[in-house]
Design a protein around this motif. Sequence first.
Motif, PDB file in Angstrom:
ATOM      1  N   CYS A 120      11.508-101.506  79.286  1.00  0.00           N
ATOM      2  CA  CYS A 120      11.672-100.058  79.321  1.00  0.00           C
ATOM      3  C   CYS A 120      11.357 -99.492  77.932  1.00  0.00           C
ATOM      4  N   ARG A 121      10.626 -98.395  77.875  1.00  0.00           N
ATOM      5  CA  ARG A 121      10.299 -97.849  76.550  1.00  0.00           C
ATOM      6  C   ARG A 121      11.519 -97.156  75.921  1.00  0.00           C
ATOM      7  N   PRO A 122      11.551 -97.089  74.588  1.00  0.00           N
ATOM      8  CA  PRO A 122      12.701 -96.479  73.912  1.00  0.00           C
ATOM      9  C   PRO A 122      12.708 -94.971  74.107  1.00  0.00           C
ATOM     10  N   LEU A 123      13.902 -94.367  74.018  1.00  0.00           N
ATOM     11  CA  LEU A 123      14.008 -92.916  74.163  1.00  0.00           C
ATOM     12  C   LEU A 123      14.404 -92.317  72.803  1.00  0.00           C
ATOM     13  N   PHE A 124      15.684 -92.335  72.493  1.00  0.00           N
ATOM     14  CA  PHE A 124      16.144 -91.718  71.247  1.00  0.00           C
ATOM     15  C   PHE A 124      15.617 -92.467  70.024  1.00  0.00           C
TER      16      PHE A 124
ATOM     17  N   GLY B  10      16.806 -90.627  81.717  1.00  0.00           N
ATOM     18  CA  GLY B  10      17.334 -90.293  80.396  1.00  0.00           C
ATOM     19  C   GLY B  10      16.381 -89.308  79.755  1.00  0.00           C
ATOM     20  N   GLU B  74       9.340 -99.049  93.248  1.00  0.00           N
ATOM     21  CA  GLU B  74       8.882 -99.768  92.060  1.00  0.00           C
ATOM     22  C   GLU B  74       7.584 -99.162  91.503  1.00  0.00           C
ATOM     23  N   LEU B  80       5.830 -93.138  86.837  1.00  0.00           N
ATOM     24  CA  LEU B  80       6.555 -92.070  86.143  1.00  0.00           C
ATOM     25  C   LEU B  80       6.702 -92.398  84.656  1.00  0.00           C
ATOM     26  N   ASN B  81       7.134 -93.618  84.345  1.00  0.00           N
ATOM     27  CA  ASN B  81       7.306 -93.968  82.932  1.00  0.00           C
ATOM     28  C   ASN B  81       5.987 -93.972  82.174  1.00  0.00           C
ATOM     29  N   LEU B  84       5.227 -89.702  82.160  1.00  0.00           N
ATOM     30  CA  LEU B  84       6.190 -88.720  81.641  1.00  0.00           C
ATOM     31  C   LEU B  84       6.035 -88.582  80.124  1.00  0.00           C
ATOM     32  N   ILE B  89      12.668 -90.662  80.091  1.00  0.00           N
ATOM     33  CA  ILE B  89      12.414 -91.982  80.675  1.00  0.00           C
ATOM     34  C   ILE B  89      13.104 -92.092  82.022  1.00  0.00           C
ATOM     35  N   VAL B  90      12.503 -92.908  82.893  1.00  0.00           N
ATOM     36  CA  VAL B  90      13.117 -93.219  84.172  1.00  0.00           C
ATOM     37  C   VAL B  90      13.741 -94.597  84.043  1.00  0.00           C
TER      38      VAL B  90
END
Lengths: 249, 249
Positions: A120-124, B10, B74, B80-81, B84, B89-90
Amino acid sequence: MMPTFKLTIGFDGTKFSGWQVQPDRRTVQGAIQDTWQKITGEAVHVTASSRTDAGVHALGQVVGVSSATHLDAEQLHRALNALLPVDVIVKGVEMVTNDFHATYNAIGKRYRYRIYNSRCRPLFERDMVWHVPQMLDTEAMHQAAHVLVGTHDFASFQSAGSERESTVRTISAIEVQRGSGEQGALVEVDVEGNGFLYNMVRIIVGSLVEIGMSRRDKAWLAAALKACDRRQAGRTAPPQGLCLMRVDY
Amino acid sequence: MMPTFKLTIGFDGTKFSGWQVQPDRRTVQGAIQDTWQKITGEAVHVTASSRTDAGVHALGQVVGVSSATHLDAEQLHRALNALLPVDVIVKGVEMVTNDFHATYNAIGKRYRYRIYNSRCRPLFERDMVWHVPQMLDTEAMHQAAHVLVGTHDFASFQSAGSERESTVRTISAIEVQRGSGEQGALVEVDVEGNGFLYNMVRIIVGSLVEIGMSRRDKAWLAAALKACDRRQAGRTAPPQGLCLMRVDY
């Protein structure tokens, strides 16, 4: 003689074109010099322990200023924090002797490089980390890093464009550690040494990540070091993961 | 019937004008709807567990979408990721039954509010915290917060502008905790309940900070709750400290 001040500063490098003043660019050096002038009316030249690249951050950069100001260290500290942009903070100001030079007197530095190791890619964290989606073997990285500890010719770990006379440096410690709990995606590489060549930490991290992905091993790293040839080491890790944590004098 | 999807998302609320679509504004709802249309060609209306204000963040906002898409959960997650913007993030996508409604089916929510409690202003954390320079007595805040736990009429803790029929809510837990070590400046207020009035968490935090500063005490908080009058509670804490952590169904 004008008084000399030693400033310890932090900055979020995301929106700066690095340390050094350049025409029409927003730089950390420019921000400090402009703010100093607003406070004292005086155009000063500030020097840093080292120039940082665009996107690189700091929590413990050290800066020297010689100034004719009559303000004391505490007054300067408060005025600078009140007037500097939100992405620069002053953590300490002290008056030092006139022979202090932020660049030449530094005897050690500590850098931290942050990798966000998750599919999952980073957000904050996105402007503060290198996102590596493939799972890293951080124990293998930590073990291999020992190869670099000690006094060596680090010519393989230097980008073109620097003009240093010697490429021999001493690394006193490298630690690779994965966070626990909620911080499990975060891998921190801490590197401490007496001085660093241009992009040295980022090339070390790029090389260790090759090992973490099991594409390379410890023997490859030892051979890359020995070769004194930039092409033998790994890629240069991106700037936004790097943070200058501390400078010793 | 079209399939219904439940998305857990998020977002970094710093550069959004809140959740809800508004003309000429960048909103989280707009970003998700636009991206969904890019992927499927279909204009959808997405609903959230609650609308968040400008500057408020989320790590566990839940969103519902009914869509004629032939993509599975999936595939949607990955697409989406990939498309976006970097500040959304999803975290998960699942297909749910058609009677799922993100707003009306929510039975519980958990928020975290972050205070940066240090004389020195925050640097990297600046868009994620409320900076309170005066030292807070977090133990007093934690103890006083018990007054609010349980089922109460929270009319004192609601900003004007909401249209809810009842102002009775149940708070199951409030915890105030200071970080340790390097995180000593960070004070986290975790609030969990079955639902929240407009600005309720931010008014609770604003009131607890009055107690942390020793301007008010636990008895004042109890009286403010009993009064059912917004003017009796503390100020509304600023939005950027607030993060929606989890929604339960």
